[in-house]
Design a protein around this motif. Structure first.
Motif, short mmCIF file in Angstrom:
data_model
loop_
_atom_site.label_atom_id
_atom_site.label_comp_id
_atom_site.label_asym_id
_atom_site.label_seq_id
_atom_site.Cartn_x
_atom_site.Cartn_y
_atom_site.Cartn_z
N SER A 1 5.62 -2.55 -6.76
CA SER A 1 6.14 -2.24 -8.09
C SER A 1 7.54 -2.81 -8.28
O SER A 1 8.24 -3.15 -7.31
CB SER A 1 6.19 -0.73 -8.28
N THR B 1 9.16 1.24 -15.06
CA THR B 1 8.38 0.80 -13.91
C THR B 1 7.24 -0.12 -14.33
O THR B 1 6.49 0.18 -15.26
CB THR B 1 7.77 2.03 -13.19
N TYR B 2 7.13 -1.23 -13.60
CA TYR B 2 5.98 -2.12 -13.75
C TYR B 2 5.23 -2.08 -12.42
O TYR B 2 5.83 -2.30 -11.36
CB TYR B 2 6.44 -3.55 -14.04
N SER B 3 3.96 -1.71 -12.47
CA SER B 3 3.23 -1.56 -11.20
C SER B 3 1.78 -1.98 -11.36
O SER B 3 1.34 -2.32 -12.46
CB SER B 3 3.29 -0.10 -10.74
N GLN B 4 1.06 -1.90 -10.27
CA GLN B 4 -0.36 -2.27 -10.26
C GLN B 4 -1.21 -1.34 -11.13
O GLN B 4 -2.33 -1.68 -11.46
CB GLN B 4 -0.91 -2.17 -8.84
N ASN B 5 -0.66 -0.16 -11.46
CA ASN B 5 -1.45 0.78 -12.26
C ASN B 5 -1.87 0.20 -13.60
O ASN B 5 -2.93 0.50 -14.11
CB ASN B 5 -0.65 2.06 -12.54
N ASN B 6 -0.98 -0.60 -14.15
CA ASN B 6 -1.30 -1.25 -15.42
C ASN B 6 -0.48 -2.53 -15.51
O ASN B 6 0.74 -2.48 -15.64
CB ASN B 6 -0.98 -0.33 -16.60
N GLU C 1 3.88 3.89 -1.03
CA GLU C 1 4.98 4.36 -1.86
C GLU C 1 6.20 4.56 -0.95
O GLU C 1 6.03 4.94 0.21
CB GLU C 1 4.57 5.69 -2.47
N LYS D 1 1.89 -3.28 -18.85
CA LYS D 1 2.70 -2.19 -19.39
C LYS D 1 3.89 -1.87 -18.49
O LYS D 1 3.75 -1.80 -17.27
CB LYS D 1 1.79 -0.96 -19.48
N PRO E 1 6.60 3.24 -6.33
CA PRO E 1 5.18 3.00 -6.06
C PRO E 1 4.97 1.71 -5.26
O PRO E 1 5.80 0.79 -5.35
CB PRO E 1 4.57 2.84 -7.46
N THR F 1 0.78 -1.24 0.00
CA THR F 1 0.00 0.00 0.00
C THR F 1 0.81 1.28 0.00
O THR F 1 0.28 2.34 -0.32
CB THR F 1 -0.94 0.04 1.23
#
Ligand SMILES: *[C@@H]1O[C@H](CO)[C@@H](O)[C@H](O)[C@H]1NC(C)=O
Ligand SMILES: *[C@@H]1O[C@H](CO)[C@@H](O)[C@H](O)[C@H]1NC(C)=O
Ligand SMILES: *[C@@H]1O[C@H](CO)[C@@H](O)[C@H](O)[C@H]1NC(C)=O
Ligand SMILES: *[C@@H]1O[C@H](CO)[C@@H](O)[C@H](O)[C@H]1NC(C)=O
Ligand SMILES: *[C@@H]1O[C@H](CO)[C@@H](O)[C@H](O)[C@H]1NC(C)=O
Ligand SMILES: *[C@@H]1O[C@H](CO)[C@@H](O)[C@H](O)[C@H]1NC(C)=O
Ligand SMILES: *[C@@H]1O[C@H](CO)[C@@H](O)[C@H](O)[C@H]1NC(C)=O
Ligand SMILES: *[C@@H]1O[C@H](CO)[C@@H](O)[C@H](O)[C@H]1NC(C)=O
Length: 554
Positions: free
Chosen positions: A545, A516-521, A496, A524, A542, A494
């Motif tokens: 990530s 960066t590879y993260s939960q946002n996408n 950053e 991608k 983040p 949770t």
């Protein structure tokens, strides 16, 4: 639950109760979030083996090419009983001990065009080296017919039967506990010896060349021999002994090396960490008889010591890699559980690979010291140093679970970082399939983070985190362009983390990039410019990530 989450929960409770304590907690929290990171390019450098970026039975050729997959393995329970001549395998306890025909359009051309031939041809398309399993168990499917290891007609009613082939049972009496014994292995199988293996290697050389000509590079001495008595209960009902497995390894490895001296061999391919401690017999029967009659050494050390003697006896090395499998043993980690506590254990338990202080959070914790600390890689290294220096380390099956979600991708990225840092020579992920899932992005972060084929470097250098359970860090130099590549994994679900990476003995230019590879996408990897101040990279990582920094020198 990691420290951070527990602080957050305590924070919430305290908020309602006591302002003074609240202030103390805030201080705690600030101190905690100050994870410090340091990369030192001139310390601890060593080559990362390319063969740590491998898989088993991987069919997605496009993805294999994309990440430059290095090894693909033809291995698992069914290949212990794979007959390369008639293209039939017995599926063992995975599927009612049935001989099943591989899908083959031109059986009249066999042994050409078998599943194993096609496997190698597919690996060649991907540019991956093939690893084949040499069956040592002594039995192989006798013909190109479907057959049952435990026919209900012949051996009576059983606990479960195959609904597609109802005469095939699971080898257990209806109570589900009592095993059927005294069955005839010849129901499904014929006896084989190392001649069968030798002919296979000859066939492969004729088609694909020797290992040094780009043919099959790796041959495993069977698969999980220490589970044969359950997995292959129909043909090998007794647990294997130390003498049996050493004798078989000598015979079959010699056969492989005689035909292809450039090929590499791996053994004993035990199912897990306990395989280095006890023989199948001692582990199964809860005795130490086998050990006592073998110099009172653990199985792995005894095996290595004997392999060294065999090198002297035969004037050639028979075993190139000490090979074990490992799966996290804590409840539900190696399944698709998304329970928050399981997810936290999943991330912590990668420490079983390397950390001498980590007490395994599974039944292994009850084994007592020192064996409740798996520390698999250091354990393998120590046995090799003591008993057979020069042997390499292979982990030809691992899977930290739930490859379909970010949590599984974080564990996967952590494992790849650990394998490189700790100097493993071969490491193969078991069971990945769909390259659109998060696990594949963990690989991409190391093998194609920019969509143009850029990879994490091949020379590992020192990278330290003051709290690697929250923010793990791995670093390497890429010889082709002398760039420094750094991977950082924020395991906090949770929060950053705002911190910096101090870089030592490498003058960084301002053109450092972050990927960066993260939960946002989850499909991608996002490129950005990183902030460089006083030879450090300042960054907000983040929650959940993986970040790769591509660092140019001045
Ligand atoms: C490691 O660093 C030392 C000293 O800088 C150097 O001599 C050596 O070649 C390096 N090794 C590798 C694998 O880069
Ligand atoms: C792929 O990896 C192999 C090592 O296994 C290496 O020789 C080759 O150059 C790599 N190819 C690319 C395109 O990076
Ligand atoms: C199979 O065995 C299990 C116990 O292991 C038992 O619960 C189950 O009822 C058995 N099934 C049949 C069809 O007998
Ligand atoms: C191995 O099997 C072959 C048949 O494939 C047989 O001719 C040979 O005698 C066997 N060798 C040994 C040592 O049993
Ligand atoms: C191991 O245990 C099995 C099952 O109890 C038994 O049949 C076998 O004889 C034992 N093996 C040895 C060598 O003691
Ligand atoms: C190596 O050869 C010697 C002499 O023939 C023999 O005594 C010894 O048992 C052999 N070692 C192994 C591991 O087979
Ligand atoms: C692969 O995974 C993606 C994302 O989880 C899913 O949408 C897709 O249907 C999967 N494809 C296959 C062939 O399973
Ligand atoms: C994620 O990225 C892909 C590829 O760029 C894009 O097609 C997709 O719309 C993005 N999804 C979200 C939720 O932003």
């Amino acid at each position: 639950m990691n420290n951070r989450t527990s602080y957050v929960i305590r924070f919430k409770m305290l908020f309602r109760k006591n302002l003074l304590l609240l202030l103390i907690m805030v201080n705690y929290d600030l101190a905690y979030s100050a994870v410090t990171l340091e990369v030192d390019v001139s310390s601890n450098n060593h080559t990362i083996s390319p063969y740590i970026y491998g898989t088993s039975f991987f069919n997605d050729v496009e993805f294999g090419k994309e990440i430059n997959l290095t090894v693909d393995r033809f291995g698992g329970n069914s290949v212990t009983r794979y007959n390369w001549k008639n293209d039939v395998s017995n599926r063992a306890s995975d599927w009612f001990f049935e001989n099943l025909l591989e899908d083959n359009k031109n059986p009249e051309k066999l042994p050409d065009g078998s599943m194993s031939d096609l496997f190698i041809e597919k690996d060649k398309l991907m540019g991956a080296r093939s690893m084949l399993t040499i069956p040592l168990i002594g039995w192989t499917p006798k013909d190109r017919e479907k057959r049952c290891g435990f026919s209900v007609k012949k051996y009576g009613p059983q606990n479960r039967t195959d609904r597609w082939m109802p005469d095939c049972g699971n080898g257990k009496k209806p109570d589900g506990k009592t095993l059927i014994t005294g069955n005839d292995p010849a129901d499904t199988s014929i006896k084989i010896n190392s001649t069968f293996a030798k002919e296979w290697v000859q066939h492969l050389i004729k088609k694909y060349g020797t290992a040094d000509q780009g043919g099959v590079l790796f041959y495993q001495m069977d698969n999980e021999y220490d589970l044969w008595h359950t997995t292959h209960q129909d043909v090998h009902p007794q647990p294997a002994t130390t003498d049996e497995i050493i004798k078989l390894t000598e015979e079959y490895a010699l056969a492989v090396k005689e035909v292809d001296p450039s090929a590499l061999t791996l053994g004993p391919v035990g199912w897990g960490f306990v395989s280095i401690l006890r023989s199948a017999l001692d582990w199964t029967n809860r005795t130490s008889k086998d050990r006592e009659s073998h110099e009172n050494l653990d199985f792995g050390p005894y095996y290595l010591k004997t392999m060294k003697q065999l090198e002297l006896n035969h004037s050639k090395r028979l075993l190139d890699y000490l090979d074990l499998h490992i799966y996290p043993q804590a409840d539900n980690v190696f399944v698709d559980s998304a329970d928050p506590e399981v997810m936290a254990v999943r991330l912590r338990s990668t420490q079983a690979l390397w950390n001498p202080d980590y007490i395994d959070e599974s039944w292994i914790k009850n084994m007592g010291e020192p064996n409740n600390r798996v520390q698999l890689i250091p354990r393998m290294k120590k046995a090799i140093e003591t008993y057979y220096p020069g042997t390499k380390i292979a982990i030809t099956e691992y899977n930290w679970g739930n490859l379909k979600v970010m949590n599984g991708a974080l564990a996967q990225a952590d494992v790849l970082g650990i394998m490189g840092r700790e100097g493993v020579d071969v490491a193969l992920l078991w069971g990945p399939k769909n390259a659109t899932e998060p696990w594949a992005y963990a690989f991409r972060m190391y093998r194609n983070y920019d969509g143009k084929g850029s990879q994490f470097g091949s020379i590992s250098v020192s990278a330290k985190s003051s709290d690697e359970q929250t923010l793990a860090i791995y670093a390497s130099i890429r010889p082709s362009d002398k760039k420094l590549t750094v991977i950082a994994i924020n395991k906090d679900p949770t929060n950053e983390i705002d911190t910096k990476i101090e870089i030592k003995n490498f003058d960084i230019s301002d053109s450092t990039k972050a990927y960066t590879y993260s939960q946002n996408n989850l499909t991608k990897i996002v490129e950005s410019i990183a902030t460089v101040v006083n030879n450090a990279i300042e960054h907000k990582f983040p929650a959940y990530s993986i970040t790769l920094f591509e660092v140019a020198g001045k």
